[in-house]
Design an enzyme around this catalytic site. Sequence first.
Site, PDB file in Angstrom:
ATOM      1  N   ARG A  54       8.201  14.400  -1.206  1.00  0.00           N
ATOM      2  CA  ARG A  54       9.454  13.632  -1.256  1.00  0.00           C
ATOM      3  C   ARG A  54      10.587  14.445  -1.890  1.00  0.00           C
ATOM      4  O   ARG A  54      11.735  14.344  -1.480  1.00  0.00           O
ATOM      5  CB  ARG A  54       9.226  12.320  -2.013  1.00  0.00           C
ATOM      6  CG  ARG A  54       8.406  11.312  -1.201  1.00  0.00           C
ATOM      7  CD  ARG A  54       7.984  10.142  -2.057  1.00  0.00           C
ATOM      8  NE  ARG A  54       7.491   9.014  -1.282  1.00  0.00           N
ATOM      9  CZ  ARG A  54       6.995   7.906  -1.813  1.00  0.00           C
ATOM     10  NH1 ARG A  54       6.923   7.785  -3.139  1.00  0.00           N
ATOM     11  NH2 ARG A  54       6.561   6.922  -1.057  1.00  0.00           N
ATOM     12  N   HIS A  56       4.483   7.482   2.931  1.00  0.00           N
ATOM     13  CA  HIS A  56       3.965   6.418   2.068  1.00  0.00           C
ATOM     14  C   HIS A  56       2.603   6.856   1.558  1.00  0.00           C
ATOM     15  O   HIS A  56       1.836   7.492   2.285  1.00  0.00           O
ATOM     16  CB  HIS A  56       3.793   5.107   2.853  1.00  0.00           C
ATOM     17  CG  HIS A  56       3.011   4.089   2.087  1.00  0.00           C
ATOM     18  ND1 HIS A  56       3.569   3.314   1.100  1.00  0.00           N
ATOM     19  CD2 HIS A  56       1.684   3.771   2.105  1.00  0.00           C
ATOM     20  CE1 HIS A  56       2.635   2.547   0.574  1.00  0.00           C
ATOM     21  NE2 HIS A  56       1.474   2.804   1.161  1.00  0.00           N
ATOM     22  N   LYS A  73       6.255   8.672   7.779  1.00  0.00           N
ATOM     23  CA  LYS A  73       7.260   7.712   8.228  1.00  0.00           C
ATOM     24  C   LYS A  73       8.110   8.317   9.360  1.00  0.00           C
ATOM     25  O   LYS A  73       8.086   9.535   9.582  1.00  0.00           O
ATOM     26  CB  LYS A  73       8.144   7.316   7.035  1.00  0.00           C
ATOM     27  CG  LYS A  73       7.375   6.600   5.906  1.00  0.00           C
ATOM     28  CD  LYS A  73       8.327   6.218   4.764  1.00  0.00           C
ATOM     29  CE  LYS A  73       7.609   5.497   3.639  1.00  0.00           C
ATOM     30  NZ  LYS A  73       8.540   5.119   2.538  1.00  0.00           N
ATOM     31  N   THR A 129       9.030   7.893  -5.988  1.00  0.00           N
ATOM     32  CA  THR A 129       9.623   7.067  -4.928  1.00  0.00           C
ATOM     33  C   THR A 129      11.049   7.513  -4.593  1.00  0.00           C
ATOM     34  O   THR A 129      11.405   7.658  -3.414  1.00  0.00           O
ATOM     35  CB  THR A 129       9.647   5.583  -5.391  1.00  0.00           C
ATOM     36  OG1 THR A 129       8.330   5.212  -5.799  1.00  0.00           O
ATOM     37  CG2 THR A 129      10.132   4.673  -4.295  1.00  0.00           C
ATOM     38  N   ARG A 145      -0.708  10.801  -4.624  1.00  0.00           N
ATOM     39  CA  ARG A 145       0.594  10.400  -5.186  1.00  0.00           C
ATOM     40  C   ARG A 145       1.276  11.582  -5.879  1.00  0.00           C
ATOM     41  O   ARG A 145       2.495  11.719  -5.847  1.00  0.00           O
ATOM     42  CB  ARG A 145       0.423   9.256  -6.198  1.00  0.00           C
ATOM     43  CG  ARG A 145       0.147   7.905  -5.589  1.00  0.00           C
ATOM     44  CD  ARG A 145       1.310   7.257  -4.891  1.00  0.00           C
ATOM     45  NE  ARG A 145       2.387   6.810  -5.733  1.00  0.00           N
ATOM     46  CZ  ARG A 145       3.288   5.900  -5.371  1.00  0.00           C
ATOM     47  NH1 ARG A 145       3.245   5.336  -4.163  1.00  0.00           N
ATOM     48  NH2 ARG A 145       4.262   5.555  -6.169  1.00  0.00           N
ATOM     49  N   PHE A 170      17.206  -4.601  -0.195  1.00  0.00           N
ATOM     50  CA  PHE A 170      17.007  -3.564   0.833  1.00  0.00           C
ATOM     51  C   PHE A 170      15.795  -3.836   1.724  1.00  0.00           C
ATOM     52  O   PHE A 170      15.452  -3.013   2.572  1.00  0.00           O
ATOM     53  CB  PHE A 170      16.884  -2.178   0.180  1.00  0.00           C
ATOM     54  CG  PHE A 170      15.767  -2.055  -0.834  1.00  0.00           C
ATOM     55  CD1 PHE A 170      14.459  -1.836  -0.434  1.00  0.00           C
ATOM     56  CD2 PHE A 170      16.037  -2.158  -2.195  1.00  0.00           C
ATOM     57  CE1 PHE A 170      13.429  -1.722  -1.360  1.00  0.00           C
ATOM     58  CE2 PHE A 170      15.001  -2.038  -3.137  1.00  0.00           C
ATOM     59  CZ  PHE A 170      13.695  -1.824  -2.704  1.00  0.00           C
TER      60      PHE A 170
HETATM   61  P1  TYD Z   1       7.690   1.124  -3.616  1.00  0.00           P
HETATM   62  O1  TYD Z   1       6.470   0.440  -3.091  1.00  0.00           O
HETATM   63  O2  TYD Z   1       8.320   0.603  -4.862  1.00  0.00           O
HETATM   64  O3  TYD Z   1       7.421   2.688  -3.853  1.00  0.00           O
HETATM   65  P2  TYD Z   1       6.371   3.707  -3.202  1.00  0.00           P
HETATM   66  O4  TYD Z   1       6.709   3.878  -1.752  1.00  0.00           O
HETATM   67  O5  TYD Z   1       6.582   4.992  -3.981  1.00  0.00           O
HETATM   68  O6  TYD Z   1       4.992   3.135  -3.414  1.00  0.00           O
HETATM   69  O7  TYD Z   1       8.818   1.100  -2.480  1.00  0.00           O
HETATM   70  C1  TYD Z   1       8.491   1.167  -1.114  1.00  0.00           C
HETATM   71  C2  TYD Z   1       9.595   1.904  -0.403  1.00  0.00           C
HETATM   72  O8  TYD Z   1      10.807   1.177  -0.517  1.00  0.00           O
HETATM   73  C3  TYD Z   1       9.901   3.274  -0.973  1.00  0.00           C
HETATM   74  O9  TYD Z   1       9.017   4.267  -0.514  1.00  0.00           O
HETATM   75  C4  TYD Z   1      11.305   3.479  -0.531  1.00  0.00           C
HETATM   76  C5  TYD Z   1      11.903   2.084  -0.562  1.00  0.00           C
HETATM   77  N1  TYD Z   1      12.681   1.831  -1.796  1.00  0.00           N
HETATM   78  C6  TYD Z   1      14.058   1.989  -1.738  1.00  0.00           C
HETATM   79  O10 TYD Z   1      14.620   2.364  -0.705  1.00  0.00           O
HETATM   80  N2  TYD Z   1      14.789   1.741  -2.864  1.00  0.00           N
HETATM   81  C7  TYD Z   1      14.215   1.346  -4.035  1.00  0.00           C
HETATM   82  O11 TYD Z   1      14.949   1.130  -5.044  1.00  0.00           O
HETATM   83  C8  TYD Z   1      12.801   1.195  -4.081  1.00  0.00           C
HETATM   84  C9  TYD Z   1      12.113   0.771  -5.356  1.00  0.00           C
HETATM   85  C10 TYD Z   1      12.064   1.440  -2.922  1.00  0.00           C
END
Ligand code: TYD
Length: 170
Positions: A111, A128, A11, A100, A94, A59
């Site tokens: 992370r 991601h 990112k 996350t 992962r 968000f």
């Molecule tokens: P998500 O797809 O739930 O997680 P991941 O990236 O681990 O697959 O969320 C996508 C992105 O959204 C995550 O990397 C960061 C952001 N995010 C937040 O900023 N706050 C949150 O509460 C969540 C769930 C995600």
Amino acid sequence: MQKQATLVLIKPDGLKKSLTGNIMSKLAESKLVIIGARVARPDRKLVEIHYQHLKDKPFFSGLVDYLQGKLHGEPYDRVLAFVYYGENAIEKVRKIVGATNPEEAEPTTIRGSYGRIMTSGLFENVVHASSDPADAEREIKLWFKPDELVVDLYPAKPCAHNNQPALDWA
Ligand code: TYD
């Protein structure tokens, strides 16, 4: 186990913090291989589709701005996209990437080492990684064209691009 493919994005914060080398070294521990790589400046629509499962979250708009690099500015308004491939690729990646929420991620994960929570509350978590096989297929098809991958992962069909023969996902 059958081989899997998974999408990894570095990112804009990962680029701004000069973490590409560190991230790729950590991912190399997986012994997976890279079958696709590109630098991308995704438009808003692509990012909205990528994060469609979060469209009702408060968000969401900030998250789309973040992945588009609007929070980090030029020349970090881009992402590096990779497809990693091999046995159990989704879970392996992962595990190295971590949870996350960067505060909940194991400190030795990508992370956990490099992520932070912004003042806005948004997780700035550097990378991601696809979370399951269905998402991996959807995301890889969104970010890559068939001929940008060196393995034929999914069915493709001929099409024309700028009057040149090309391939699209079937
Ligand atoms: P998500 O797809 O739930 O997680 P991941 O990236 O681990 O697959 O969320 C996508 C992105 O959204 C995550 O990397 C960061 C952001 N995010 C937040 O900023 N706050 C949150 O509460 C969540 C769930 C995600």
